[in-house]
Enzyme design. Sequence first.
Site, PDB file in Angstrom:
ATOM      1  N   ASN A 138     -24.622  80.398 -17.636  1.00 40.16           N
ATOM      2  CA  ASN A 138     -23.679  79.410 -18.182  1.00 40.16           C
ATOM      3  C   ASN A 138     -24.559  78.526 -19.069  1.00 40.16           C
ATOM      4  OD1 ASN A 138     -21.530  76.910 -16.516  1.00 40.16           O
ATOM      5  ND2 ASN A 138     -21.497  77.671 -18.597  1.00 40.16           N
ATOM      6  N   CYS A 143     -19.047  69.512 -14.764  1.00 34.86           N
ATOM      7  CA  CYS A 143     -19.601  70.860 -14.896  1.00 34.86           C
ATOM      8  C   CYS A 143     -20.801  70.941 -13.976  1.00 34.86           C
ATOM      9  CB  CYS A 143     -20.008  71.141 -16.341  1.00 34.86           C
ATOM     10  SG  CYS A 143     -20.897  72.702 -16.513  1.00 34.86           S
ATOM     11  N   GLY A 144     -20.671  71.717 -12.905  1.00 40.88           N
ATOM     12  CA  GLY A 144     -21.716  71.801 -11.879  1.00 40.88           C
ATOM     13  C   GLY A 144     -22.991  72.467 -12.355  1.00 40.88           C
ATOM     14  N   ASN A 145     -22.874  73.596 -13.056  1.00 41.76           N
ATOM     15  CA  ASN A 145     -24.074  74.263 -13.580  1.00 41.76           C
ATOM     16  C   ASN A 145     -24.775  73.357 -14.578  1.00 41.76           C
ATOM     17  OD1 ASN A 145     -23.854  76.768 -12.200  1.00 41.76           O
ATOM     18  ND2 ASN A 145     -22.223  77.376 -13.582  1.00 41.76           N
ATOM     19  N   ARG A 200     -10.977  77.082 -18.267  1.00 41.43           N
ATOM     20  CA  ARG A 200     -10.081  76.406 -19.198  1.00 41.43           C
ATOM     21  C   ARG A 200     -10.866  76.031 -20.455  1.00 41.43           C
ATOM     22  NH1 ARG A 200      -8.521  70.322 -17.384  1.00 41.43           N
ATOM     23  NH2 ARG A 200     -10.764  70.388 -17.211  1.00 41.43           N
ATOM     24  N   CYS A 256     -19.699  79.447 -12.869  1.00 44.07           N
ATOM     25  CA  CYS A 256     -18.986  78.166 -12.910  1.00 44.07           C
ATOM     26  C   CYS A 256     -19.236  77.469 -11.581  1.00 44.07           C
ATOM     27  CB  CYS A 256     -17.491  78.409 -13.131  1.00 44.07           C
ATOM     28  SG  CYS A 256     -16.483  76.921 -13.034  1.00 44.07           S
ATOM     29  N   ASN A 274     -16.619  70.998 -23.968  1.00 46.84           N
ATOM     30  CA  ASN A 274     -16.445  72.447 -24.034  1.00 46.84           C
ATOM     31  C   ASN A 274     -16.693  72.952 -25.449  1.00 46.84           C
ATOM     32  OD1 ASN A 274     -15.941  73.250 -21.430  1.00 46.84           O
ATOM     33  ND2 ASN A 274     -13.716  73.194 -21.592  1.00 46.84           N
ATOM     34  N   ASN A 311      -8.749  75.999 -14.336  1.00 49.75           N
ATOM     35  CA  ASN A 311      -9.748  77.062 -14.270  1.00 49.75           C
ATOM     36  C   ASN A 311      -9.278  78.043 -13.203  1.00 49.75           C
ATOM     37  OD1 ASN A 311     -11.939  75.714 -15.977  1.00 49.75           O
ATOM     38  ND2 ASN A 311     -11.573  74.170 -14.418  1.00 49.75           N
ATOM     39  N   THR A 357     -18.370  74.349 -10.448  1.00 45.64           N
ATOM     40  CA  THR A 357     -17.201  73.721  -9.815  1.00 45.64           C
ATOM     41  C   THR A 357     -16.256  74.805  -9.295  1.00 45.64           C
ATOM     42  OG1 THR A 357     -16.082  73.498 -11.959  1.00 45.64           O
ATOM     43  CG2 THR A 357     -17.305  71.573 -11.155  1.00 45.64           C
TER      44      THR A 357
END
Length: 275
Positions: free
Chosen positions: A12, A74-76, A210, A218, A65, A191, A220
Site C-alpha cells: 500500500n 489509513c492504518g498502513n 473507497r 488495508c 486518496n 470500503n 483499517t
Amino acid sequence: MIQFTKMHGLGNDFMVVDGVTQNVFFSPEQIRRLADRNFGIGFDQLLLVEPPYDPDLDFHYRIFNADGGEVENCGNGARCFARFVRNKGLTNKNKIRVSTSAGKMTLRLERDGTVTVNMGVPVLDPSQIPFKAKKAEKTYLLQTPQQTFLCGAASMGNPHCVLDVEDVANANVAEIGALLTKHERFPRGVNVGFMQVVNSGHIKLRVYERGAAETLACGTGACAAVVVGQIQGKLDQQVRVDLPGGTLTINWEGEGKPLWMTGPAQHVYDGQIQL
C-alpha cells in the site's frame, strides 16, 4: 521544490510530505496528477505531516486518496508516518501521538523495525459508521439489483463492510467491491472487505477501498475484518491477517477496547518535485 519520500506498508504505497519544515499545499487536481502511475509519482495515498493542533500531541496526520479526496484514517499509512517522522529527525520518540480528522492515535516503533499502531476503538453504532440500519447487528443484509449480500459493518474512523467468502483468491473483488462501495445504505461510501477465515487466529483478506479500488493491503480493513469476525464468534483476540501485500497482526480485547495493529513500514526513496 517540495521534498517527499516514497514509502509503502505491505505494498500500500504512499507519497509522504513533511509539512512541518516545508510550507506545502496540494489541490485535489495536483494530487490526482501526482498519483498517476504513468505521468506522476504514483501512489495510493498522499500523507501529510503537519504540526500538532494540540500541545499534548506530536503531529497532525492528514491523508488524501489518489482521487484527491481527503479521508479520515489509513492504518498502513500511520506506520509509514511513524517511521518517516523518526527517519527525518522530526522526533526522537519511539511512542508518537498524532491527531487525524477522525481522532487521536498512538504509534509505537518496535525494536524489530515494525510499527504498532493503536487504531482506536471500533465504532459499531450504525448511525456513526455511517450506515442506514435500525440497530447494531452481527450481520446485515445488503440488497442490490443483482443479489443480496450478508455483511458485517464497522468504522475504524472510516466505514467498512466485511463479507465472508469461502475462497478469497477467487472472490469477485472488483465487481462486488465496485457495486457495494457506493451502496445507498452507506451515505459516505464504504470500503469492502472479503474475508476468508482459515482458523480462529488466522484470516485471509482482500479489500476494495473507497476511492482507490483494490489495494495490496488495508490496515483499517484488517482491523474491521477482525472486529466483525470476533463479533460473529469466529475469531480470537489475536489474529494474523494475510493480505495480498503481506501480513499484519491485529489484537483486540473486545467491545469498547482499542485495536492494536503491528506491521512493517518500508522506505523506498527520497525525491523532490516542482508543482
